[in-house]
Design a protein around this motif. Sequence first.
Motif, short mmCIF file in Angstrom:
data_model
loop_
_atom_site.label_atom_id
_atom_site.label_comp_id
_atom_site.label_asym_id
_atom_site.label_seq_id
_atom_site.Cartn_x
_atom_site.Cartn_y
_atom_site.Cartn_z
N LEU A 177 57.55 56.54 61.36
CA LEU A 177 55.98 56.57 61.40
C LEU A 177 55.43 57.58 62.45
CD1 LEU A 177 53.69 55.29 59.70
CD2 LEU A 177 53.25 53.82 61.53
N LEU A 178 55.83 57.43 63.77
CA LEU A 178 55.04 58.07 64.70
C LEU A 178 55.61 59.54 64.72
CD1 LEU A 178 55.93 55.84 67.83
CD2 LEU A 178 53.58 56.22 66.83
N VAL A 179 56.76 59.90 64.12
CA VAL A 179 57.09 61.26 64.18
C VAL A 179 56.93 62.22 62.75
CG1 VAL A 179 59.02 61.17 65.84
CG2 VAL A 179 59.46 60.93 63.56
N GLY A 180 56.49 61.12 61.73
CA GLY A 180 56.55 61.69 60.61
C GLY A 180 55.26 62.13 59.71
N TYR A 181 53.96 62.22 60.62
CA TYR A 181 52.86 62.94 59.82
C TYR A 181 53.16 64.22 59.37
CZ TYR A 181 49.93 58.96 62.16
OH TYR A 181 49.50 57.83 62.33
N GLU A 182 52.28 64.33 58.08
CA GLU A 182 52.44 65.58 57.36
C GLU A 182 51.23 66.18 56.89
OE1 GLU A 182 55.36 65.29 54.23
OE2 GLU A 182 57.28 65.06 55.76
N ASP A 183 51.04 67.19 56.59
CA ASP A 183 49.62 67.64 55.91
C ASP A 183 49.91 66.97 54.24
OD1 ASP A 183 48.83 69.28 57.93
OD2 ASP A 183 49.90 70.97 57.29
N ALA A 184 48.52 66.49 54.08
CA ALA A 184 48.77 66.00 52.81
C ALA A 184 48.97 66.97 51.54
CB ALA A 184 47.36 65.24 52.43
N PRO A 185 49.70 66.50 50.71
CA PRO A 185 50.27 67.39 49.32
C PRO A 185 48.96 67.88 48.85
CG PRO A 185 51.48 65.34 49.37
CD PRO A 185 50.60 65.13 50.48
N SER A 186 48.96 69.09 48.03
CA SER A 186 47.88 69.43 47.28
C SER A 186 47.23 68.54 46.23
CB SER A 186 48.18 70.97 46.90
OG SER A 186 49.25 71.02 46.04
N THR A 187 48.19 67.73 46.01
CA THR A 187 47.70 66.83 44.65
C THR A 187 46.86 65.86 44.81
OG1 THR A 187 49.95 65.52 44.79
CG2 THR A 187 49.84 67.55 43.09
N VAL A 188 46.46 65.63 45.97
CA VAL A 188 45.73 64.31 46.59
C VAL A 188 44.68 64.74 47.28
CG1 VAL A 188 47.61 62.79 46.68
CG2 VAL A 188 47.12 63.87 48.87
N ASP A 189 43.61 64.03 47.38
CA ASP A 189 42.51 63.96 48.23
C ASP A 189 42.53 63.06 49.38
OD1 ASP A 189 41.02 66.25 47.45
OD2 ASP A 189 39.92 65.18 45.88
N VAL A 190 42.45 63.42 50.49
CA VAL A 190 42.42 62.62 51.72
C VAL A 190 41.17 62.50 52.40
CG1 VAL A 190 43.33 61.95 53.89
CG2 VAL A 190 45.05 62.62 52.04
N ALA A 191 40.56 61.17 52.50
CA ALA A 191 39.32 61.10 53.10
C ALA A 191 39.28 61.49 54.49
CB ALA A 191 38.71 59.71 52.81
N PRO A 192 38.09 62.10 55.00
CA PRO A 192 38.01 62.30 56.31
C PRO A 192 38.58 61.01 57.25
CG PRO A 192 35.84 63.12 55.34
CD PRO A 192 36.94 62.37 54.38
N GLY A 193 38.89 61.20 58.34
CA GLY A 193 39.40 59.94 59.05
C GLY A 193 40.54 59.26 58.52
N GLN A 194 41.14 59.72 57.60
CA GLN A 194 42.43 59.35 56.96
C GLN A 194 43.42 60.36 57.40
OE1 GLN A 194 43.09 56.14 55.73
NE2 GLN A 194 41.02 55.76 56.38
N TYR A 195 44.74 59.78 57.49
CA TYR A 195 45.95 60.73 57.95
C TYR A 195 47.37 60.43 56.70
CZ TYR A 195 42.69 61.67 61.76
OH TYR A 195 41.58 61.61 62.41
N TYR A 196 47.70 61.54 56.46
CA TYR A 196 48.96 61.12 55.26
C TYR A 196 50.17 61.02 56.30
CZ TYR A 196 52.56 62.16 52.02
OH TYR A 196 53.81 62.15 51.27
N ASN A 197 50.80 60.06 55.88
CA ASN A 197 52.18 59.78 56.42
C ASN A 197 53.32 59.30 55.44
OD1 ASN A 197 54.47 58.62 57.75
ND2 ASN A 197 53.25 58.90 59.73
N PRO A 198 54.40 60.23 54.99
CA PRO A 198 55.08 59.57 53.95
C PRO A 198 55.95 58.29 54.30
CG PRO A 198 56.06 61.50 55.06
CD PRO A 198 54.47 61.23 55.66
N TYR A 199 56.08 57.80 55.48
CA TYR A 199 56.73 56.61 55.75
C TYR A 199 55.68 55.55 55.73
CZ TYR A 199 60.27 59.80 57.72
OH TYR A 199 61.14 60.64 57.66
N TYR A 200 54.59 55.69 55.64
CA TYR A 200 53.60 54.48 55.83
C TYR A 200 53.57 54.04 54.37
CZ TYR A 200 49.23 51.89 56.46
OH TYR A 200 48.16 50.99 56.52
#
Length: 303
Positions: A177-200
């Motif tokens: 989780l700590l090393v796995g942050y990525e840019d959100a895929p283009s198919t989704v909308d991520v709200a401000p203050g939220q961060y995408y992580n494929p392991y979450y």
Amino acid sequence: MSIARTLTIALGASLAVTTAAHAAGGEYKHPEHQHWHFSGPFGTFDQDALQRGFQVYETVCSSCHGLELLSFRNLGQKGGPFFLESCPDGIPESIDCSNPNDNPVVKSIAQNYKFKVVDGPDDTGEMFERDPLPSDHFPGPFANDQLARMANNNALPPDLSLITKARHGGADYIYSLLVGYEDAPSTVDVAPGQYYNPYYHGDMAQAMKPEYMEDGHVVEGVEVPLGGVLAMAPPLADGMVSYGDDSPQTVEQYAKDVTEFLMWAAEPKMESRKALGVMSLIYLLILAGILYWSYRKVWEDQH
């Protein structure tokens, strides 16, 4: 209704729920397995890694996450990050530094900790703040949950005392989780203050853009991204913590060290427990051998 039929219905319902959950999203990337010093029946903690991990926790994580089940003196107990067999030079011989309450490193950490302990009431009936003592639990960064939510976009940062035991995947999950942050895929909308992580452990189907949805379902042929979004921004960056040794000052090293420290925090008696387990197995093997020999000796004349 027979037991077999009941079990069949229950299994079918479980599979249906699981299938529906997978169809709606909710899958996440499996944590990457790491080599840990504490793994296996003979595993032990790496004291240098524990010290670095505490440094990362104190510098980065403690601003939002508490360790409320841990006391400062635990740091100086046998197996802990700052346990001392003997006192450093300059400490009077009358001091027993193996006692965590007298450990000079632990006392310094407690006295200089960034948060104060609320104590009291005093002689006037008022509560007051003071520097922590080795016997105190780690004071949390927030006075209550409401203040914690206000400071973190309405998300409540979890206490980290047992986090490696409370999450499926344990240490591997926390590291990934700590090393796995990525840019959100283009198919989704991520709200401000939220961060995408494929392991979450989340459900990205809820964040799919409208053009990829039809009647409340994801358009056929469009994949729902793995993972989820969380309110915690990527907490680590290369070079943000200065180590006193030659260890790499990278996100991966920070994550590995703080994960090992949090594993120790969740089970500070692990090494003594494993040692007791090994001794118990040796004792049982010897006892089994003696009992078998006794059995053969008692009954050898009866055959």
